[in-house]
Design a protein around this motif. Structure first.
Motif, PDB file in Angstrom:
ATOM      1  N   CYS A  20       0.690  -0.791  -0.054  1.00 22.10           N
ATOM      2  CA  CYS A  20       0.072  -0.159  -0.276  1.00 22.10           C
ATOM      3  C   CYS A  20       1.020   1.314  -0.008  1.00 22.10           C
ATOM      4  O   CYS A  20       0.301   2.547  -0.245  1.00 22.10           O
ATOM      5  CB  CYS A  20      -0.874   0.135   1.417  1.00 22.10           C
ATOM      6  SG  CYS A  20      -2.194  -1.166   1.010  1.00 22.10           S
ATOM      7  N   ALA A  24       0.607   4.183  -2.773  1.00 20.21           N
ATOM      8  CA  ALA A  24       0.970   5.740  -2.234  1.00 20.21           C
ATOM      9  C   ALA A  24       1.847   6.415  -2.564  1.00 20.21           C
ATOM     10  O   ALA A  24       1.587   7.728  -3.259  1.00 20.21           O
ATOM     11  CB  ALA A  24       0.726   5.824  -1.149  1.00 20.21           C
ATOM     12  N   ASN A  27       1.025   7.354  -5.813  1.00 19.64           N
ATOM     13  CA  ASN A  27      -0.206   8.443  -6.907  1.00 19.64           C
ATOM     14  C   ASN A  27      -2.183   7.487  -6.910  1.00 19.64           C
ATOM     15  O   ASN A  27      -2.933   7.992  -7.868  1.00 19.64           O
ATOM     16  CB  ASN A  27      -0.758   9.519  -7.497  1.00 19.64           C
ATOM     17  CG  ASN A  27       0.745  10.927  -6.563  1.00 19.64           C
ATOM     18  OD1 ASN A  27       0.449  10.883  -5.070  1.00 19.64           O
ATOM     19  ND2 ASN A  27       1.070  11.934  -7.613  1.00 19.64           N
ATOM     20  N   ASN A  29      -4.510   5.456  -5.776  1.00 23.00           N
ATOM     21  CA  ASN A  29      -5.370   4.619  -5.210  1.00 23.00           C
ATOM     22  C   ASN A  29      -6.089   3.849  -4.855  1.00 23.00           C
ATOM     23  O   ASN A  29      -6.687   2.903  -6.029  1.00 23.00           O
ATOM     24  CB  ASN A  29      -6.483   6.040  -5.344  1.00 23.00           C
ATOM     25  CG  ASN A  29      -8.147   6.134  -4.160  1.00 23.00           C
ATOM     26  OD1 ASN A  29      -7.201   6.223  -2.700  1.00 23.00           O
ATOM     27  ND2 ASN A  29      -9.434   6.049  -4.379  1.00 23.00           N
TER      28      ASN A  29
END
Length: 89
Positions: A20, A24, A27, A29
């Motif tokens: 995760c 991130a 960018n 989601n």
């Protein structure tokens, strides 16, 4: 664009957090996520949105594959439309 990320490997602490975090950084989601442990194997499937990412899907695939190799995991990304077409009966 939406894509499917799959993660498979021997279960250990921190797999979800590391994947995760990597997403991130680019960018990406996470829209939906499911994970389970089958005996000693960790499996995770994520639906992600890559529209804010500056990298191509090919570049992302390479980044995720390299990160997976470093962690002893298989991490793959595939465009949602291709994933759906491959799994349609």
């Amino acid at each position: 664009m939406k894509a499917i990320v799959t993660v498979i490997g021997k279960d250990r602490v921190g797999i979800t957090a590391s994947v995760c975090s990597l997403l991130a950084q680019h960018n990406i989601n996470i829209l939906d996520i499911t994970q389970t442990v089958l005996q000693e194997f960790f499996t995770m499937v994520m639906l992600v949105d890559t529209s804010a990412c500056q990298k191509s899907i090919g570049d992302l695939a390479g980044i995720l594959e390299q990160a997976g190799q470093e962690q002893g995991l298989s991490i793959r990304i595939q465009r949602e439309d291709i994933f759906n077409a491959m799994h349609r009966i």
